[in-house]
Design an enzyme around this catalytic site. Sequence first.
Site, PDB file in Angstrom:
ATOM      1  CB  ALA A   1      -1.995  42.527   9.053  1.00  0.00           C
TER       2      ALA A   1
ATOM      3  N   GLY B   1     -17.756  38.304  15.721  1.00  0.00           N
ATOM      4  CA  GLY B   1     -18.929  38.763  14.976  1.00  0.00           C
ATOM      5  C   GLY B   1     -18.901  38.203  13.575  1.00  0.00           C
TER       6      GLY B   1
ATOM      7  CG  ASP C   1      -8.465  42.752  11.772  1.00  0.00           C
ATOM      8  OD1 ASP C   1      -9.092  41.722  11.523  1.00  0.00           O
ATOM      9  OD2 ASP C   1      -8.856  43.886  11.454  1.00  0.00           O
TER      10      ASP C   1
ATOM     11  CD  GLU D   1       2.211  42.102   5.436  1.00  0.00           C
ATOM     12  OE1 GLU D   1       2.417  40.968   4.954  1.00  0.00           O
ATOM     13  OE2 GLU D   1       1.961  43.109   4.740  1.00  0.00           O
TER      14      GLU D   1
ATOM     15  NE  ARG E   1     -11.594  50.915   9.458  1.00  0.00           N
ATOM     16  CZ  ARG E   1     -11.820  49.723   8.902  1.00  0.00           C
ATOM     17  NH1 ARG E   1     -12.497  49.639   7.791  1.00  0.00           N
ATOM     18  NH2 ARG E   1     -11.369  48.631   9.455  1.00  0.00           N
ATOM     19  NE  ARG E   2      -4.024  49.306   9.954  1.00  0.00           N
ATOM     20  CZ  ARG E   2      -4.421  48.461   9.019  1.00  0.00           C
ATOM     21  NH1 ARG E   2      -5.655  48.019   9.000  1.00  0.00           N
ATOM     22  NH2 ARG E   2      -3.599  48.042   8.094  1.00  0.00           N
TER      23      ARG E   2
ATOM     24  CE  LYS F   1     -15.036  40.229  12.319  1.00  0.00           C
ATOM     25  NZ  LYS F   1     -15.958  40.315  11.158  1.00  0.00           N
TER      26      LYS F   1
ATOM     27  CG  HIS G   1      -8.910  46.357   7.462  1.00  0.00           C
ATOM     28  ND1 HIS G   1      -9.291  46.257   8.769  1.00  0.00           N
ATOM     29  CD2 HIS G   1      -9.727  45.539   6.766  1.00  0.00           C
ATOM     30  CE1 HIS G   1     -10.302  45.395   8.859  1.00  0.00           C
ATOM     31  NE2 HIS G   1     -10.581  44.940   7.664  1.00  0.00           N
TER      32      HIS G   1
ATOM     33  NE  ARG H   1     -17.098  43.958   4.180  1.00  0.00           N
ATOM     34  CZ  ARG H   1     -16.149  44.790   3.882  1.00  0.00           C
ATOM     35  NH1 ARG H   1     -15.980  45.894   4.596  1.00  0.00           N
ATOM     36  NH2 ARG H   1     -15.324  44.546   2.902  1.00  0.00           N
TER      37      ARG H   1
END
Lengths: 168, 168, 168
Positions: free
Chosen positions: C34, C9, C83, C62, C53-54, C15, C50, C12
């Site tokens: 990540a 996508g 991601d 990483e 939110r997790r 996704k 991010h 913003r």
Amino acid sequence: MSKTILITGGARSGKSVIAETMTLGFGKTATYIATADSSDAEMTARIAAHKSRRKAQWTTVEAPLDLAGSLRNTEGKGPRLVDCLTLWLSNLMLSGHDWQAAGRDLAARLPRQSDPVVIVTNEVGGGIVPDNPLAREFRDAAGLLNQWIAEVADEVYLAVAGLPLKVK
Amino acid sequence: MSKTILITGGARSGKSVIAETMTLGFGKTATYIATADSSDAEMTARIAAHKSRRKAQWTTVEAPLDLAGSLRNTEGKGPRLVDCLTLWLSNLMLSGHDWQAAGRDLAARLPRQSDPVVIVTNEVGGGIVPDNPLAREFRDAAGLLNQWIAEVADEVYLAVAGLPLKVK
Amino acid sequence: MSKTILITGGARSGKSVIAETMTLGFGKTATYIATADSSDAEMTARIAAHKSRRKAQWTTVEAPLDLAGSLRNTEGKGPRLVDCLTLWLSNLMLSGHDWQAAGRDLAARLPRQSDPVVIVTNEVGGGIVPDNPLAREFRDAAGLLNQWIAEVADEVYLAVAGLPLKVK
């Protein structure tokens, strides 16, 4: 009873014509809420093209900033078409308004409308990351605003070459 | 009897391979109508990659400008693949041709073909508004041309990561 | 038993949230791989958003370059969320690695995983052709990489305004 429809898509993907057709599916007459700030020649030409396509069935209202007020003033007068969210966002940002508060307020307001609202917006995040920090900020804001409105919308379509692809 | 298929998508979305497969679904041999004007090295490399993928089943015809003539000359010889509409548009604009007339003519011509025509085009309107006025003009023109061809096409697909998403 | 899901996508488009939800559909805890190289402030801010939110359900690893190693180290520990692919590609290219070999290796490795892998990537080819040759090279590479991963994925989604549109 109310219905919110979001039409998104790239530039010249036929969003406005799809949105006009959908809006007139809700009633014989409708209100066109134009968020364009007709300050430059290119934009004026685009608005003129839109107007020439709209027949006597349409009443035009200009709302470069106060979209909430326009929705309030047009309630009870049939379906509304908001064209477009991206220009509204751009106007809010350029004039130093709190676009996040305004966007959240719009998202909260839409499900409470009694007359349908069809909203046109733009996909601006599908290219290479722009060099310009302001352009990056704008495309991030536009993407978030689209998500907020899509979340409360009853239907969401992606316009591709003039055709509506149903997403929700 | 004729069938027009439009495959649109971003750069490197796998449009050409999808289109080649669909074209060969109509017949064992096919004509590849290349609109590329091989004047720069990058483009030449891309064309070579396309050619290396195309087997003996394909006859290549170059049509940087006269797409109508190419369609006429290849009628009755099996399916045609036009790759791509966006380069054709670019060639028309750069050489000062009336792209609107040519585009409208193509849209009128496609439904009258007896052999199938699969057309590849590009989505160029999904990013931030370009600073450059010529780039804005081009993306507007490309979007309109895509709409005109999609309107007369029997099937329209959006290529996403090499996969065809049916839009019409 | 394994399952590979690709979420693509624009910027913003929602996704990451879609991918997080899908990953947690496979298990109560998950690993967040990540690929971001947190060298600039803007990227650091994004990563922080991010992370906030997790929840505690997530373990973060990483992997700016060694995605293969991360997949190997996290096998048997539940679902993984990568991601994102585009940042990984960017890191590979900037550090002079052979991104094509790494990409092909990843595509070969994914179907052999026993735990699910959800991968976020970006659509970067939907705008006007960039002036910058490096930007063109990057968007070509990103498009090819997306195709390779989509080919081996069990499911592919295009995120539009926060909504997943199923492509495969």
